[in-house]
Design a protein around this motif. Sequence first.
Motif, PDB file in Angstrom:
ATOM      1  N   VAL A  13      68.197  -4.389  45.563  1.00 34.05           N
ATOM      2  CA  VAL A  13      69.178  -3.035  45.075  1.00 34.05           C
ATOM      3  C   VAL A  13      70.388  -3.293  45.296  1.00 34.05           C
ATOM      4  O   VAL A  13      71.048  -3.497  46.541  1.00 34.05           O
ATOM      5  N   ARG A  14      71.123  -2.798  44.125  1.00 35.74           N
ATOM      6  CA  ARG A  14      72.617  -2.857  44.247  1.00 35.74           C
ATOM      7  C   ARG A  14      73.169  -1.719  45.088  1.00 35.74           C
ATOM      8  O   ARG A  14      72.698  -0.694  44.707  1.00 35.74           O
ATOM      9  N   VAL A  15      73.861  -1.929  45.910  1.00 40.84           N
ATOM     10  CA  VAL A  15      74.561  -0.885  46.680  1.00 40.84           C
ATOM     11  C   VAL A  15      76.119  -0.503  46.363  1.00 40.84           C
ATOM     12  O   VAL A  15      76.467   0.548  46.354  1.00 40.84           O
ATOM     13  N   VAL A  16      76.667  -1.644  46.569  1.00 41.97           N
ATOM     14  CA  VAL A  16      78.322  -1.687  46.352  1.00 41.97           C
ATOM     15  C   VAL A  16      78.843  -0.475  46.848  1.00 41.97           C
ATOM     16  O   VAL A  16      79.433   0.438  46.280  1.00 41.97           O
ATOM     17  N   GLU A  17      78.725  -0.539  48.154  1.00 39.49           N
ATOM     18  CA  GLU A  17      79.453   0.664  48.866  1.00 39.49           C
ATOM     19  C   GLU A  17      80.242   0.363  50.130  1.00 39.49           C
ATOM     20  O   GLU A  17      79.681  -0.580  50.834  1.00 39.49           O
ATOM     21  N   ASP A  18      81.277   0.906  50.348  1.00 40.13           N
ATOM     22  CA  ASP A  18      82.156   0.439  51.284  1.00 40.13           C
ATOM     23  C   ASP A  18      81.579   0.930  52.754  1.00 40.13           C
ATOM     24  O   ASP A  18      80.980   1.919  52.917  1.00 40.13           O
TER      25      ASP A  18
END
Lengths: 227, 112
Positions: free
Chosen positions: A6-11
Amino acid sequence: MHRVKVRVVEDALDANNTIARANRDDFDRHGVTVVNLMSAPGSGKTTLLEKVLGPGIPGVRTAVLEGDVQGSLDADRLAKHHIDVVQLNTDNGFGGECHLDANMVRSALPALPLADIDLLIVENVGNLVCPAEFLMGEDARIMVASVAEGEDKPLKYPLMFRACELVIVNKIDLLEHVDFDMDRFLYHLDAVHPGVAHLQVSARTGEGVEEVRDWLARLPERAGAPA
Amino acid sequence: MSSAVVDTAVRHAGGRPVAIVSVRIGHLRQVVPDSLLFYFGIVSRDTVCEGAKLEIEVVPAVLSCDDCNTEWTAEAAAFRCPSCTGGAITVVSGEELEVESIELEVQDACIA
């Protein structure tokens, strides 16, 4: 069983930053300017606050939020000078958090007299690493570095020295007793944070304290100016 | 910091067990990968991330000079332009502290 990516790409600090914005909204609504005061343990944050806020800043109603892992020694010191102070301990977290974050500050808001003050100074937990990472909704950050810590600290803790609007070089009364080359310190400081404001102070003797008071007194108008 | 990583992963896992958490850490952050790994193992206990592998990618610090547009990779904490010594610097990369992806253990659908 199989695996799904699952791509999250969250600070990772998004959750903290969201709460920091909520704090900032509350501070703005009350017209309160907030300073995050950071340093290593023993750099003289509390003594500086005693000297700066003890006599008061003319026209600026001030309170302090005192962050410590345990106890209320610092808050008690400030209260003796009739400084309005609220204690915030961080030892509910894992082994005692080494910094204040937005949520801890949020939990202290009900105890703060926001309607009656113009300036809130948050004295962070003494630490040169984590406090620089966690916003709390402040308008400005001040970093205190004492000459006893050595002139190489900007190079060792660049994030901390970059994350502030003012660097206070404290304990200058000790300059003749320690191997601290002020020019080299300022050279290193300029390398990690070109052009940052700095003041040379001895909270102990009072030298430079008036300049700190002036800087704080002018902060609300600077913070309130359009970005 | 490890808690912030675990919290983010848990929020995206939807209650399913997590096998891998991939993070990108900028060179300019004061995060020590070994410490992050150690505390990740501790703060992930009793969450869906317990036992998960933490994969850390360190992102180099790339800085750019606003005056002469020189771009360079900074190893040390030097924030003045090596070409023109200007102090107006833009950080192109190196400030990341990002959960990039998670890998979930998913039960195969029962066809019988």
